[in-house]
Design a protein around this motif. Structure first.
Motif, mmCIF file in Angstrom:
data_model
loop_
_atom_site.group_PDB
_atom_site.id
_atom_site.type_symbol
_atom_site.label_atom_id
_atom_site.label_comp_id
_atom_site.label_asym_id
_atom_site.label_seq_id
_atom_site.Cartn_x
_atom_site.Cartn_y
_atom_site.Cartn_z
ATOM 1 N N LEU A 63 51.576 25.440 8.058
ATOM 2 C CA LEU A 63 50.651 24.332 7.805
ATOM 3 C C LEU A 63 49.631 24.229 8.935
ATOM 4 O O LEU A 63 48.427 24.097 8.688
ATOM 5 N N LEU A 64 50.102 24.309 10.176
ATOM 6 C CA LEU A 64 49.194 24.228 11.323
ATOM 7 C C LEU A 64 48.178 25.370 11.318
ATOM 8 O O LEU A 64 46.998 25.160 11.595
ATOM 9 N N GLU A 65 48.629 26.584 10.992
ATOM 10 C CA GLU A 65 47.705 27.721 10.922
ATOM 11 C C GLU A 65 46.646 27.499 9.857
ATOM 12 O O GLU A 65 45.472 27.786 10.072
ATOM 13 N N ALA A 66 47.069 26.970 8.692
ATOM 14 C CA ALA A 66 46.104 26.715 7.614
ATOM 15 C C ALA A 66 45.096 25.642 8.021
ATOM 16 O O ALA A 66 43.902 25.768 7.741
ATOM 17 N N LEU A 67 45.571 24.596 8.695
ATOM 18 C CA LEU A 67 44.663 23.544 9.161
ATOM 19 C C LEU A 67 43.659 24.096 10.172
ATOM 20 O O LEU A 67 42.460 23.823 10.081
ATOM 21 N N PHE A 68 44.155 24.880 11.104
ATOM 22 C CA PHE A 68 43.290 25.478 12.132
ATOM 23 C C PHE A 68 42.267 26.414 11.496
ATOM 24 O O PHE A 68 41.070 26.346 11.788
ATOM 25 N N THR A 69 42.734 27.265 10.587
ATOM 26 C CA THR A 69 41.850 28.222 9.909
ATOM 27 C C THR A 69 40.789 27.509 9.080
ATOM 28 O O THR A 69 39.624 27.925 9.056
ATOM 29 N N ASN A 70 41.157 26.412 8.421
ATOM 30 C CA ASN A 70 40.177 25.655 7.634
ATOM 31 C C ASN A 70 39.077 25.076 8.515
ATOM 32 O O ASN A 70 37.906 25.065 8.130
ATOM 33 N N GLU A 71 39.456 24.589 9.698
ATOM 34 C CA GLU A 71 38.448 24.061 10.632
ATOM 35 C C GLU A 71 37.480 25.174 11.050
ATOM 36 O O GLU A 71 36.274 24.973 11.130
ATOM 37 N N VAL A 72 38.029 26.356 11.315
ATOM 38 C CA VAL A 72 37.189 27.502 11.697
ATOM 39 C C VAL A 72 36.277 27.885 10.533
ATOM 40 O O VAL A 72 35.088 28.148 10.735
ATOM 41 N N ASP A 73 36.823 27.908 9.312
ATOM 42 C CA ASP A 73 36.019 28.240 8.128
ATOM 43 C C ASP A 73 34.825 27.304 7.996
ATOM 44 O O ASP A 73 33.701 27.747 7.734
ATOM 45 N N GLU A 74 35.066 26.000 8.181
ATOM 46 C CA GLU A 74 33.982 25.021 8.054
ATOM 47 C C GLU A 74 32.894 25.260 9.107
ATOM 48 O O GLU A 74 31.710 25.179 8.815
ATOM 49 N N LEU A 75 33.318 25.546 10.326
ATOM 50 C CA LEU A 75 32.353 25.808 11.392
ATOM 51 C C LEU A 75 31.542 27.068 11.096
ATOM 52 O O LEU A 75 30.328 27.093 11.280
ATOM 53 N N CYS A 76 32.192 28.103 10.597
ATOM 54 C CA CYS A 76 31.491 29.354 10.278
ATOM 55 C C CYS A 76 30.530 29.172 9.100
ATOM 56 O O CYS A 76 29.439 29.728 9.095
ATOM 57 N N ARG A 77 30.924 28.380 8.120
ATOM 58 C CA ARG A 77 30.043 28.128 6.968
ATOM 59 C C ARG A 77 28.817 27.320 7.358
ATOM 60 O O ARG A 77 27.769 27.413 6.724
ATOM 61 N N ALA A 78 28.931 26.524 8.394
ATOM 62 C CA ALA A 78 27.821 25.647 8.800
ATOM 63 C C ALA A 78 26.585 26.420 9.227
ATOM 64 O O ALA A 78 25.490 25.875 9.210
ATOM 65 N N VAL A 79 26.717 27.686 9.605
ATOM 66 C CA VAL A 79 25.548 28.457 10.031
ATOM 67 C C VAL A 79 24.746 28.970 8.843
ATOM 68 O O VAL A 79 23.644 29.462 9.021
ATOM 69 N N GLN A 80 25.275 28.848 7.649
ATOM 70 C CA GLN A 80 24.622 29.425 6.476
ATOM 71 C C GLN A 80 23.424 28.631 5.996
ATOM 72 O O GLN A 80 22.628 29.135 5.233
ATOM 73 N N ALA A 81 23.303 27.389 6.440
ATOM 74 C CA ALA A 81 22.170 26.572 5.993
ATOM 75 C C ALA A 81 21.466 25.946 7.190
ATOM 76 O O ALA A 81 21.390 24.729 7.309
ATOM 77 N N PRO A 82 20.916 26.785 8.090
ATOM 78 C CA PRO A 82 20.242 26.198 9.246
ATOM 79 C C PRO A 82 18.964 25.484 8.821
ATOM 80 O O PRO A 82 18.319 25.869 7.858
ATOM 81 N N SER A 83 18.643 24.428 9.534
ATOM 82 C CA SER A 83 17.403 23.709 9.222
ATOM 83 C C SER A 83 16.634 23.469 10.511
ATOM 84 O O SER A 83 17.197 23.428 11.594
ATOM 85 N N GLY A 84 15.332 23.339 10.367
ATOM 86 C CA GLY A 84 14.481 23.097 11.519
ATOM 87 C C GLY A 84 14.166 24.383 12.255
ATOM 88 O O GLY A 84 14.311 25.491 11.741
ATOM 89 N N THR A 85 13.743 24.217 13.486
ATOM 90 C CA THR A 85 13.400 25.365 14.322
ATOM 91 C C THR A 85 14.678 26.103 14.710
ATOM 92 O O THR A 85 15.779 25.546 14.590
ATOM 93 N N PRO A 86 14.567 27.330 15.199
ATOM 94 C CA PRO A 86 15.774 28.035 15.641
ATOM 95 C C PRO A 86 16.577 27.262 16.682
ATOM 96 O O PRO A 86 17.805 27.244 16.637
ATOM 97 N N VAL A 87 15.894 26.597 17.614
ATOM 98 C CA VAL A 87 16.639 25.839 18.626
ATOM 99 C C VAL A 87 17.315 24.619 17.999
ATOM 100 O O VAL A 87 18.436 24.268 18.369
ATOM 101 N N ASP A 88 16.677 23.995 17.024
ATOM 102 C CA ASP A 88 17.295 22.866 16.315
ATOM 103 C C ASP A 88 18.567 23.326 15.602
ATOM 104 O O ASP A 88 19.594 22.642 15.641
ATOM 105 N N ALA A 89 18.483 24.476 14.932
ATOM 106 C CA ALA A 89 19.643 25.008 14.209
ATOM 107 C C ALA A 89 20.777 25.320 15.176
ATOM 108 O O ALA A 89 21.940 25.003 14.908
ATOM 109 N N LEU A 90 20.448 25.925 16.312
ATOM 110 C CA LEU A 90 21.475 26.246 17.303
ATOM 111 C C LEU A 90 22.106 24.973 17.859
ATOM 112 O O LEU A 90 23.337 24.864 17.944
ATOM 113 N N PHE A 91 21.297 24.001 18.230
ATOM 114 C CA PHE A 91 21.834 22.778 18.822
ATOM 115 C C PHE A 91 22.671 21.993 17.812
ATOM 116 O O PHE A 91 23.691 21.408 18.174
#
Length: 193
Positions: A63-91
């Motif tokens: 269960l803990l591994e699945a919870l941890f992996t899901n958090e990582v998945d969400e963070l990795c998916r967040a880069v797929q829709a950057p908005s604004g300037t490159p620095v805005d997207a990075l920040f």
């Protein structure tokens, strides 16, 4: 009268719904109770029986591994829709990374009680996060908005160093903002475009 049993598609969607409810409940229980979180409490909050819980997650570690992996998945998916300037997207993504660390910290600490830091779940997760974030850093560096002498490893380590400072958010936030400002290309270099 003949009663029909649910088809395989219905059973799969019920099983997926149960799994999602268990993960949501697990996230809540870990946030509320930390190391004192029990599998029984997770099942109760997910409104599933213990058999359903253990069918999905045979033990606490899974269960803990699945919870941890899901958090990582969400963070990795967040880069797929950057908005604004490159620095805005990075920040924006670095702020998500900081929140990710805050959210996953109790889960990671508890997971470490059942494994070690060298476990593949940790190493694989870091590599996935680095692979997801590198294009954001590179785009901001190519746009001459971010210093080019830093790697994403260094930027993430800086972020972690700041978000682990003890104190209330009002205390830590200006420090974090100062670190983001420090990542920007110095004005003399950016004007040499």
């Amino acid at each position: 009268m003949k009663t029909s049993s649910p088809g395989p598609h219905r059973r799969r969607s019920d099983a997926q719904l149960n799994r999602e409810r268990i993960l949501d409940a697990g996230r809540e229980v870990m946030a509320d109770r930390g190391a004192e979180a029990s599998m029984a409490e997770v099942a109760r909050r997910a409104d599933v029986g213990m058999a359903t819980l253990y069918r999905n997650f045979p033990g606490r570690r899974e269960l803990l591994e699945a919870l941890f992996t899901n958090e990582v998945d969400e963070l990795c998916r967040a880069v797929q829709a950057p908005s604004g300037t490159p620095v805005d997207a990075l920040f924006t993504w670095l702020r998500l990374f900081a929140a990710f660390h805050h959210n996953k910290h109790p889960i990671a600490l508890e997971l470490l009680r059942h494994t070690t830091a060298s476990d593949s779940v940790f190493g694989d997760s870091r590599e996935r996060v680095l692979a997801a974030g590198r294009p954001l850093l590179l785009a901001a560096q190519q746009a001459r908005e971010i210093r080019t002498d830093l790697t994403l490893d260094q930027v993430l380590d800086l972020t972690l160093a700041i978000v682990t400072i003890p104190g209330e958010r009002d205390y830590v936030e200006p420090i974090f903002q100062a670190s983001l400002d420090g990542l920007r290309t110095p004005p003399a270099e950016s004007s040499a475009k």
